[in-house]
Design an enzyme around this catalytic site. Structure first.
Site, PDB file in Angstrom:
ATOM      1  N   LYS A   1       2.275  11.407  -1.903  1.00  0.00           N
ATOM      2  CA  LYS A   1       2.375  11.904  -0.545  1.00  0.00           C
ATOM      3  C   LYS A   1       4.120  11.670  -0.238  1.00  0.00           C
ATOM      4  O   LYS A   1       4.406  12.062   0.714  1.00  0.00           O
ATOM      5  CB  LYS A   1       1.715  10.921   0.350  1.00  0.00           C
ATOM      6  CG  LYS A   1       0.168  11.038   0.460  1.00  0.00           C
ATOM      7  CD  LYS A   1      -0.260  11.531   1.980  1.00  0.00           C
ATOM      8  CE  LYS A   1      -1.697  11.750   1.702  1.00  0.00           C
ATOM      9  NZ  LYS A   1      -2.678  10.504   1.879  1.00  0.00           N
TER      10      LYS A   1
ATOM     11  N   LYS B   1      -4.758  21.518   7.970  1.00  0.00           N
ATOM     12  CA  LYS B   1      -4.062  22.669   7.633  1.00  0.00           C
ATOM     13  C   LYS B   1      -3.605  23.493   8.786  1.00  0.00           C
ATOM     14  O   LYS B   1      -2.366  23.986   8.894  1.00  0.00           O
ATOM     15  CB  LYS B   1      -4.664  23.382   6.543  1.00  0.00           C
ATOM     16  CG  LYS B   1      -4.841  23.002   4.963  1.00  0.00           C
ATOM     17  CD  LYS B   1      -3.634  23.251   4.393  1.00  0.00           C
ATOM     18  CE  LYS B   1      -2.940  22.155   3.364  1.00  0.00           C
ATOM     19  NZ  LYS B   1      -4.220  21.785   2.712  1.00  0.00           N
TER      20      LYS B   1
ATOM     21  N   LYS C   1       1.455   6.680  -0.794  1.00  0.00           N
ATOM     22  CA  LYS C   1       1.071   7.091  -2.313  1.00  0.00           C
ATOM     23  C   LYS C   1       2.181   7.969  -2.902  1.00  0.00           C
ATOM     24  O   LYS C   1       2.685   8.591  -2.183  1.00  0.00           O
ATOM     25  CB  LYS C   1      -0.295   8.019  -2.362  1.00  0.00           C
ATOM     26  CG  LYS C   1      -1.540   7.162  -1.936  1.00  0.00           C
ATOM     27  CD  LYS C   1      -2.604   7.916  -2.687  1.00  0.00           C
ATOM     28  CE  LYS C   1      -2.905   9.196  -2.048  1.00  0.00           C
ATOM     29  NZ  LYS C   1      -4.201   9.657  -2.685  1.00  0.00           N
TER      30      LYS C   1
END
Ligand code: TRP
Length: 341
Positions: free
Chosen positions: A202, A113, A199
C-alpha cells in the site's frame, strides 16, 4: 490420479516487491509440483484502470520475467498472458448475460475504483468480476489462492458458475464452482512499508518499498532509512511494529545466528543500556537483502534482455492455455446452444 488445478492471475501494474514475493509468489512456488498450476498475466484487467497502453508491453514482459526469475517454472506449470487466450473473452460474454447490474455495482472493489477515478467509470470496470470469473472458469480450475481483497470476486465467480450450470447445464455441472485455496501450514507473512505505515503493497512512497529488482545501492539506501527509535525502555519489551518488521525481513533473508544475535541484543536493552544497534542491524539486513535479491534481479534482466526467448516462453504458455480453454468453450457452446452444424 490427476492433480488438482489451481489458478491465479497477476495484474501487470508495477514492479514486484517484497510484499508480493513473501505474501503470494513464494507460496505459489511451493505448489508447482503438487498441483496443476495456471498462472497468467491479467493484461485485459489492467485496461479497466490503465487506459494508456504505452507501458503495457514492458509491464507484461516484466511480470513474466520477474515471476520466472523468482522460480516459477514455465515447463512445469501453464504460464500465459490473458489476451493470448481469446476463449476467455467469449466466456466473459456468456457470463455477462448472467451477471446483474445491481450486484456488480455493489462490489467493494468497484465502489472503491469509482471513488478513486470518478471520471473513468467504464463498463469494463463494472464487469471486472465477470472477466475474473471467466479467467477461472475457462480452465475449470478448482482452487484459487485469494487474499482478503479477492474473496468477494471469488464468491461472484461461484455464483456465475452456479447460474450458468442451472440455466444451461440441464442438471450437469459444466463449470465447477471454484473454491478458495488456503495455504495449509504456511503462516501468512505480512511485510510492512519501511516507514511502518501500512502494508508494503500500500506504500505510496517508492523509497519505503523494496522492489525485487532494486539495485544494490538503492536497497542499502532504503533499508538504512527504515524507521527505528531509541530502543526499548525495558528488557524483553514487546516490539513496535516497525521494529518487528525489520526482524521479519531479517528472518526471511539472514542466517538464524544473525537473527538470534539481534533478538538477544534487543531483549537485553533498556533505557540507559541500549545494547541493540539499529544502525548495525540495518547494515547487516541490507547486505543480506542484496545477496538474496541479486540472483532474482540478474535473472529478470537476462530474460528482459532477450525478448525473443521470453516470447517463446509466452507462446508455449499460450498453446497450453488455449488447449484447455478450447475444451471448455466447446462444452460451453454446446450447453448454451450456439451450435448450428
Ligand atoms: N483481480 C486480481 C487482483 O487484483 C487479479 C486477477 C484477475 C485474478 N483474474 C484473476 C486473480 C483470476 C485470481 C484469479 O489481484
Amino acid at each position: 490420479m490427476s492433480k488438482e488445478r489451481v489458478l491465479t492471475g497477476i495484474r501487470p501494474t508495477g514492479f514486484l516487491h517484497l510484499g508480493n514475493y513473501f505474501g503470494a509468489t513464494r507460496n505459489f512456488l511451493q505448489m508447482q509440483q503438487a498441483y496443476d498450476c495456471y498462472v497468467f498475466v491479467a493484461d485485459w484487467h489492467s485496461l479497466t484502470t490503465h487506459p494508456d497502453t504505452k507501458e503495457l508491453q514492458n509491464s507484461v514482459r516484466r511480470v513474466v520475467a520477474e515471476n520466472i526469475a523468482c522460480g516459477l517454472n514455465p515447463d512445469e506449470i501453464t504460464l500465459y498472458v490473458q489476451s493470448d487466450v481469446p476463449e476467455i473473452s467469449e466466456l466473459y460474454l456468456y457470463l455477462n448475460m448472467l451477471a446483474y447490474k445491481g450486484e456488480l455495482e455493489k462490489t467493494t472493489t468497484f465502489k472503491e475504483k469509482v471513488r478513486q477515478h470518478p471520471d473513468n467509470v467504464n463498463a469494463g470496470l463494472l464487469t471486472y468480476p465477470v472477466l475474473q470469473a471467466a479467467d477461472i472458469l475457462i480452465h475449470r480450475a478448482g482452487k484459487v489462492p485469494v487474499g482478503k481483497d479477492q474473496e468477494q470476486h471469488l464468491e461472484m465467480a461461484r455464483n456465475f458458475a452456479q447460474r450458468f450450470n442451472f440455466r444451461y447445464g440441464a442438471g450437469e455441472e459444466i463449470l465447477p464452482e471454484p473454491q478458495a485455496f488456503n495455504y495449509s501450514g504456511g503462516e501468512l507473512i505480512k511485510i510492512l512499508s519501511l516507514d511502518g505505515n501500512g502494508k508494503m503493497s500500500k506504500s505510496e512512497n517508492a523509497m519505503n518499498t523494496i522492489y525485487l529488482c532494486d539495485e544494490a545501492d538503492l536497497l542499502r539506501k532504503k533499508i538504512m532509512k527504515a524507521k527505528t527509535d531509541q530502543g526499548p525502555a525495558e528488557p524483553n519489551s514487546p516490539k513496535p511494529d516497525y521494529i518487528e518488521n525489520l526482524f521479519t525481513l531479517m528472518k526471511l533473508v539472514s542466517s538464524a545466528d544473525t537473527v538470534a544475535k539481534f533478538e538477544t541484543d534487543y531483549n537485553n536493552s533498556s533505557t540507559g543500556n541500549v545494547v541493540i544497534r539499529y544502525g548495525d542491524m540495518k547494515k547487516q539486513l541490507a547486505e543480506d537483502m542484496v545477496n538474496f535479491l541479486q540472483p532474482i534481479r540478474e535473472k529478470t534482466n537476462e530474460l528482459l534482455n532477450n525478448p525473443e526467448a521470453l516470447g517463446k516462453v509466452m507462446q508455449a504458455g499460450k498453446d497450453k492455455a488455449r488447449a484447455s480453454a478450447a475444451e471448455t468453450i466447446r462444452m460451453v457452446r454446446e450447453a448454451v446452444g450456439v451450435k448450428y452444424y
